[in-house]
Design a protein around this motif. Structure first.
Motif, PDB file in Angstrom:
ATOM      1  N   VAL A 296      24.153  22.824  72.022  1.00 20.47           N
ATOM      2  CA  VAL A 296      23.183  22.049  71.361  1.00 20.47           C
ATOM      3  C   VAL A 296      22.082  23.161  70.317  1.00 20.47           C
ATOM      4  N   ASN A 297      22.547  22.882  69.180  1.00 17.43           N
ATOM      5  CA  ASN A 297      21.852  24.125  68.374  1.00 17.43           C
ATOM      6  C   ASN A 297      21.711  25.489  68.848  1.00 17.43           C
ATOM      7  N   GLY A 298      23.015  25.844  69.252  1.00 22.23           N
ATOM      8  CA  GLY A 298      22.998  27.331  69.858  1.00 22.23           C
ATOM      9  C   GLY A 298      22.873  27.583  71.191  1.00 22.23           C
ATOM     10  N   VAL A 299      22.213  26.555  71.738  1.00 22.70           N
ATOM     11  CA  VAL A 299      21.789  26.756  73.325  1.00 22.70           C
ATOM     12  C   VAL A 299      22.861  25.953  73.922  1.00 22.70           C
ATOM     13  N   ASN A 300      23.388  26.883  74.987  1.00 22.86           N
ATOM     14  CA  ASN A 300      24.593  26.375  75.964  1.00 22.86           C
ATOM     15  C   ASN A 300      23.832  25.414  77.155  1.00 22.86           C
ATOM     16  N   MET A 301      24.547  24.508  77.309  1.00 18.02           N
ATOM     17  CA  MET A 301      24.012  23.636  78.572  1.00 18.02           C
ATOM     18  C   MET A 301      25.275  22.987  79.098  1.00 18.02           C
ATOM     19  N   THR A 302      25.051  22.211  80.186  1.00 15.63           N
ATOM     20  CA  THR A 302      26.150  21.462  81.044  1.00 15.63           C
ATOM     21  C   THR A 302      25.771  20.070  81.070  1.00 15.63           C
ATOM     22  N   ARG A 303      26.574  18.982  80.981  1.00 13.54           N
ATOM     23  CA  ARG A 303      25.983  17.718  80.928  1.00 13.54           C
ATOM     24  C   ARG A 303      27.170  17.035  81.967  1.00 13.54           C
ATOM     25  N   THR A 304      27.008  16.329  82.969  1.00 17.25           N
ATOM     26  CA  THR A 304      28.016  15.683  83.834  1.00 17.25           C
ATOM     27  C   THR A 304      27.753  14.293  83.872  1.00 17.25           C
TER      28      THR A 304
END
Length: 495
Positions: A296-304
């Motif tokens: 998201v806007n270059g920021v890596n994240m994990t959603r479950t």
């Protein structure tokens, strides 16, 4: 079928048919089952091409060493391309056909022969396949060859091979677009030199079609967020892999250990919405967990997120929509019919022509009206009619499905014409030749459709005459002396 149509049909031999099977999606469902990687379990999903089947190299080729006395067998699948149903096949998909001695259960032993085929777009052609049922370009496959006798035939797609156990298909996994005939097709192979064609009924779709939609939910995300890139999605809690007997049906299971991983390449993107299409095994009251790796806007994240009490029925399609929230996924599930059964009837009507040489008067969805039909004949029964359209003998009928071939010989007597059509080929009835004339523009064969007259097997009331018809522009017909030599020969073969 209406009572009127039922009365109109005259069957001198009942045509064997398998119970109705499901069919594949219009245009070929295998396009929707894209390659994905499988984490816990096992299958290279290049096998997603439906009905691709060919022989696995580790298995002996059908026919063995000595082919003396054996008959080459070719196969067709009902509704394989003409009918836009769940059984339509995409080009280059594969199917494996198994032949068992009649009355022998697949669970009791290995088949007499098996062979893999691929759908060329117009016919099933023999080929070789890898362990996942994917077609190999070289070397070429060989047709199945069988000694004359009675056999039970089954088919699966893709062209997976048997395991070492008796008649068990190698495990079917999540991600594989698996279809099968779930009832035997019994057929007696006659002794003949030319190939014998068998028409298999439609294959029953055993898997589940899933469309996964990932979309950004701006009501939960910061208004400054404008770019969302999906890297991968892991789906866990899937039904365990299945070992299926030939002719068997997949039974839904509850959640198990397999994990399906969808990579970025498995998605198509439209703005911030990502869509992937794939296949799953049926599931009963399971729990599916989704883990999305996203930037998201270059920021890596994990959603479950989770779906509970999930039931996925075979031969159905499901849409799973996952909205990417600020800290989780909001997931919903909707189910749809695989195809509208009300749309199964061919739009082109009856009769119709398949592969440029096969005339279909009847299939599982309907039949041509006002035609008395018969089942498969190997020879045309002796019969006589006073009129070309009469059926006093009960034999001036039309095959439900038959192939047409031009002999190429001209100036033949009636007796010579009868003898020309052998090895399963026969001289058509006058009513069948009428249908050939009606369908002449759709037949893709080297016929002399000009002024040539063709003999038929239908005799006149006085047996020194037989019916003939001009398969040209005029289409005239009449009774002629059997020893007259101004006629050509057209042979037909029931399928």
């Amino acid at each position: 079928m209406t009572d009127r149509m039922q009365i109109m049909k005259t069957r001198t031999q009942e045509k064997q048919r398998m119970p109705g099977c499901g069919s594949l999606v219009p245009g070929g469902f295998s396009r929707l089952c894209r390659n994905v990687s499988l984490a816990a379990g096992s299958c290279l999903l290049s096998a997603l091409l439906l009905l691709a089947g060919c022989s696995k190299e580790s298995m002996p080729e059908p026919g063995g060493g000595n082919d003396a006395g054996k008959v080459a067998v070719s196969f067709e699948v009902e509704g394989i391309s003409e009918i836009a149903t769940k059984a339509a096949l995409a080009k280059n998909t594969t199917v494996r056909v198994f032949a068992y001695q009649s009355g022998k259960s697949p669970a009791s032993g290995r088949p007499v022969a098996n062979q893999a085929y691929y759908w060329s777009g117009s016919e099933l052609r023999p080929c070789l396949v890898d362990a996942n049922g994917n077609k190999k370009d070289f070397p070429l496959g060989v047709p199945m060859k069988l000694l004359p006798g009675k056999y039970d035939f089954y088919a699966v797609s893709p062209a997976l091979s048997l395991s070492a156990d008796n008649g068990v298909i190698i495990s079917v996994t999540n991600g594989v677009d698996y279809a099968a005939t779930t009832s035997k097709k019994t057929q007696e192979i006659p002794s003949q030199l030319t190939p014998y064609t068998i028409t298999l009924d439609q294959l029953d779709r055993q898997c589940v079609q899933v469309k996964l939609i990932l979309e950004q939910d701006n009501s939960y995300l910061n208004s400054a967020i404008s770019t969302v890139n999906v890297n991968s999605v892991k789906i866990s809690g899937l039904s365990p892999n299945k070992g299926i007997y030939v002719g068997g049906s997949i039974i839904a299971s509850s959640s198990g250990a397999p994990v399906l991983t969808l990579a970025q390449k498995d998605f198509s993107a439209s703005g911030s919405t990502y869509t992937a299409n794939f296949c799953l095994l049926p599931l009963r009251n399971g729990k599916l967990k989704f883990e999305v790796d996203v930037d998201v806007n270059g920021v890596n994240m994990t959603r479950t997120g989770e779906l509970t009490a999930v039931t996925l029925e075979k031969s159905k399609t499901y849409t799973i929509t996952a909205r990417i929230l600020s800290s989780a996924l909001d997931i919903s599930l909707t189910a749809n019919s695989w195809s509208n059964e009300n749309n199964n009837n061919p739009s082109f009507g009856y009769p119709y022509v398949e592969d440029g040489k096969i005339i279909v008067m009847e299939d599982r969805y309907g039949s041509a009206s006002d035609y008395p039909l018969h089942g498969p004949w190997t020879v045309t029964p002796t019969h006589a009619e006073s009129e070309a359209t009469s059926n006093d003998s009960g034999m001036n009928t039309v095959s439900s499905r038959f192939e047409v071939s031009y002999d190429g010989t001209y100036q033949m007597t009636w007796g010579n014409a009868v003898n020309k059509c052998t090895d399963g080929w026969r001289l058509p009835t006058i009513r069948e030749l009428e249908v050939i004339y009606d369908m002449r523009s759709r037949l893709d064969l080297d016929y002399p459709f000009n002024s040539n007259d063709f003999w038929t097997a239908t005799e006149g009331r006085d047996n020194i005459y037989a019916w003939a018809k001009q398969v040209g522009s005029s289409g005239t017909r009449g009774l002629y002396y059997k020893d007259k030599r101004l006629f050509a020969v057209c042979c037909v073969r029931d399928l």
